[in-house]
Design an enzyme around this catalytic site. Structure first.
Site, PDB file in Angstrom:
ATOM      1  N   ARG A  29     -32.824 100.299  63.151  1.00 24.97           N
ATOM      2  CA  ARG A  29     -32.110 100.600  64.389  1.00 24.97           C
ATOM      3  C   ARG A  29     -32.754  99.913  65.595  1.00 24.97           C
ATOM      4  O   ARG A  29     -32.067  99.466  66.513  1.00 24.97           O
ATOM      5  CB  ARG A  29     -32.058 102.113  64.592  1.00 24.97           C
ATOM      6  N   ARG A  80     -35.210 107.436  56.240  1.00 24.57           N
ATOM      7  CA  ARG A  80     -35.213 107.727  57.682  1.00 24.57           C
ATOM      8  C   ARG A  80     -36.315 106.940  58.389  1.00 24.57           C
ATOM      9  O   ARG A  80     -36.133 106.453  59.496  1.00 24.57           O
ATOM     10  CB  ARG A  80     -35.427 109.229  57.934  1.00 24.57           C
ATOM     11  N   HIS A 112     -26.431 104.968  59.161  1.00 25.84           N
ATOM     12  CA  HIS A 112     -26.607 106.427  59.092  1.00 25.84           C
ATOM     13  C   HIS A 112     -27.477 106.740  57.881  1.00 25.84           C
ATOM     14  O   HIS A 112     -27.342 106.094  56.836  1.00 25.84           O
ATOM     15  CB  HIS A 112     -25.260 107.135  58.921  1.00 25.84           C
TER      16      HIS A 112
HETATM   17  P1  IDP Z   1     -28.962 110.506  63.434  1.00 23.41           P
HETATM   18  O1  IDP Z   1     -27.848 109.524  63.161  1.00 23.41           O
HETATM   19  O2  IDP Z   1     -30.270 109.820  63.743  1.00 23.41           O
HETATM   20  O3  IDP Z   1     -29.098 111.538  62.349  1.00 23.41           O
HETATM   21  P2  IDP Z   1     -27.528 112.436  65.059  1.00 23.41           P
HETATM   22  O4  IDP Z   1     -28.102 113.317  66.119  1.00 23.41           O
HETATM   23  O5  IDP Z   1     -27.089 113.065  63.780  1.00 23.41           O
HETATM   24  O6  IDP Z   1     -28.604 111.279  64.772  1.00 23.41           O
HETATM   25  O7  IDP Z   1     -26.313 111.655  65.710  1.00 23.41           O
HETATM   26  C1  IDP Z   1     -25.337 111.000  64.945  1.00 23.41           C
HETATM   27  C2  IDP Z   1     -24.947 109.702  65.637  1.00 23.41           C
HETATM   28  O8  IDP Z   1     -24.373 109.992  66.930  1.00 23.41           O
HETATM   29  C3  IDP Z   1     -26.120 108.774  65.951  1.00 23.41           C
HETATM   30  O9  IDP Z   1     -26.529 107.982  64.866  1.00 23.41           O
HETATM   31  C4  IDP Z   1     -25.553 107.948  67.091  1.00 23.41           C
HETATM   32  O10 IDP Z   1     -24.676 106.926  66.624  1.00 23.41           O
HETATM   33  C5  IDP Z   1     -24.758 108.996  67.863  1.00 23.41           C
HETATM   34  N1  IDP Z   1     -25.549 109.652  68.919  1.00 23.41           N
HETATM   35  C6  IDP Z   1     -26.476 110.633  68.729  1.00 23.41           C
HETATM   36  N2  IDP Z   1     -26.988 111.053  69.912  1.00 23.41           N
HETATM   37  C7  IDP Z   1     -26.367 110.334  70.848  1.00 23.41           C
HETATM   38  C8  IDP Z   1     -26.488 110.323  72.293  1.00 23.41           C
HETATM   39  O11 IDP Z   1     -27.261 111.069  72.926  1.00 23.41           O
HETATM   40  N3  IDP Z   1     -25.682 109.443  72.947  1.00 23.41           N
HETATM   41  C9  IDP Z   1     -24.812 108.628  72.294  1.00 23.41           C
HETATM   42  N4  IDP Z   1     -24.668 108.591  70.958  1.00 23.41           N
HETATM   43  C10 IDP Z   1     -25.448 109.442  70.239  1.00 23.41           C
HETATM   44 MG    MG Z   2     -27.738 112.942  61.777  1.00 22.16          MG
END
Ligand code: IDP
Ligand code: MG
Length: 196
Positions: free
Chosen positions: A136, A119, A153
């Site tokens: 990222r 992460r 991811h």
């Molecule tokens: P993570 O991938 O860092 O764990 P999560 O909250 O699990 O974050 O979100 C999964 C995926 O959804 C993110 O990697 C991103 O591609 C998308 N995403 C998350 N939050 C947003 C947002 O506020 N707007 C648009 N896309 C988002």
């Molecule tokens: Mg996530």
């Protein structure tokens, strides 16, 4: 610049209790496994090599790897915690590859503190907020439709890692000690074989 704990404040609510229930203790070391997906935009941009090179900085072991064409069922199950978000449908189309390539590369990395190490190198969810030396931050973007196309991811905590590893891989595909319980079953299934 140190990326240590770069996205702790960014961890999903479902991960606030960072308790490791599943790990192998080897000597005093706590061994974890974590799921990584190189998302369709990462593949389309030919970033596989760059991403694997960055991940090698963690000195973790690759214990599983495969290419997968992601169907809607798998996509929705993977992101089910986000199903009420406004961007959910776009996110599903993104991970299914509708905007890039219809595949993802799924990997499991194993080793000491694997989840947080990966992460840290990935950086924050929002590529605009991610450290510019993180994966990222370096390669992600926000689309005009508002989806964070952040190329990778990585499981955010041990509960998520267990759920995701079990969703994307079978125990036979993991070249490591079993850190989750397994059972041996005998079954007859149809599958492709090489025709001579
Ligand atoms: P993570 O991938 O860092 O764990 P999560 O909250 O699990 O974050 O979100 C999964 C995926 O959804 C993110 O990697 C991103 O591609 C998308 N995403 C998350 N939050 C947003 C947002 O506020 N707007 C648009 N896309 C988002
Ligand atoms: Mg996530």
């Amino acid at each position: 610049m140190s990326l240590k704990n770069a996205d702790l404040s960014d961890a999903p609510v479902r991960c606030v209790f960072r308790v490791n229930f599943h790990f192998m203790k080897i000597g005093e070391r706590v061994m974890e496994q974590t799921l990584i997906l190189i998302k369709p935009d990462g593949l389309k941009k030919s970033l596989t090599g760059n991403i694997l090179t960055r991940l090698s900085e963690t000195k973790l072991d690759i214990v599983g790897a495969k290419m997968i064409r992601v169907g809607r069922e798998l996509a929705e199950e993977h992101y089910k915690a986000l199903k009420d978000e406004s961007y959910f449908e776009e996110l599903i189309k993104y991970i299914m590859g509708e905007y890039h390539k219809k595949k993802v590369m799924a990997l499991i990395y194993g080793g000491e503190d694997a989840i947080q190490k990966v992460r840290d190198i990935c950086g924050k969810t929002n590529p605009e907020e991610a450290d510019s030396v993180s994966i990222r931050g370096a390669y992600g973007r926000i689309t005009t439709k508002g989806v964070y196309e952040n190329v990778i991811h990585a499981s955010a905590c041990s509960e998520e890692a267990e759920r995701e590893i079990k969703l994307w891989f079978s125990p036979d595909e993991i070249i490591d000690d079993d850190i989750y319980d397994v059972k041996i079953v005998k079954e007859t299934i149809k599958h492709k074989k090489w025709a001579e």
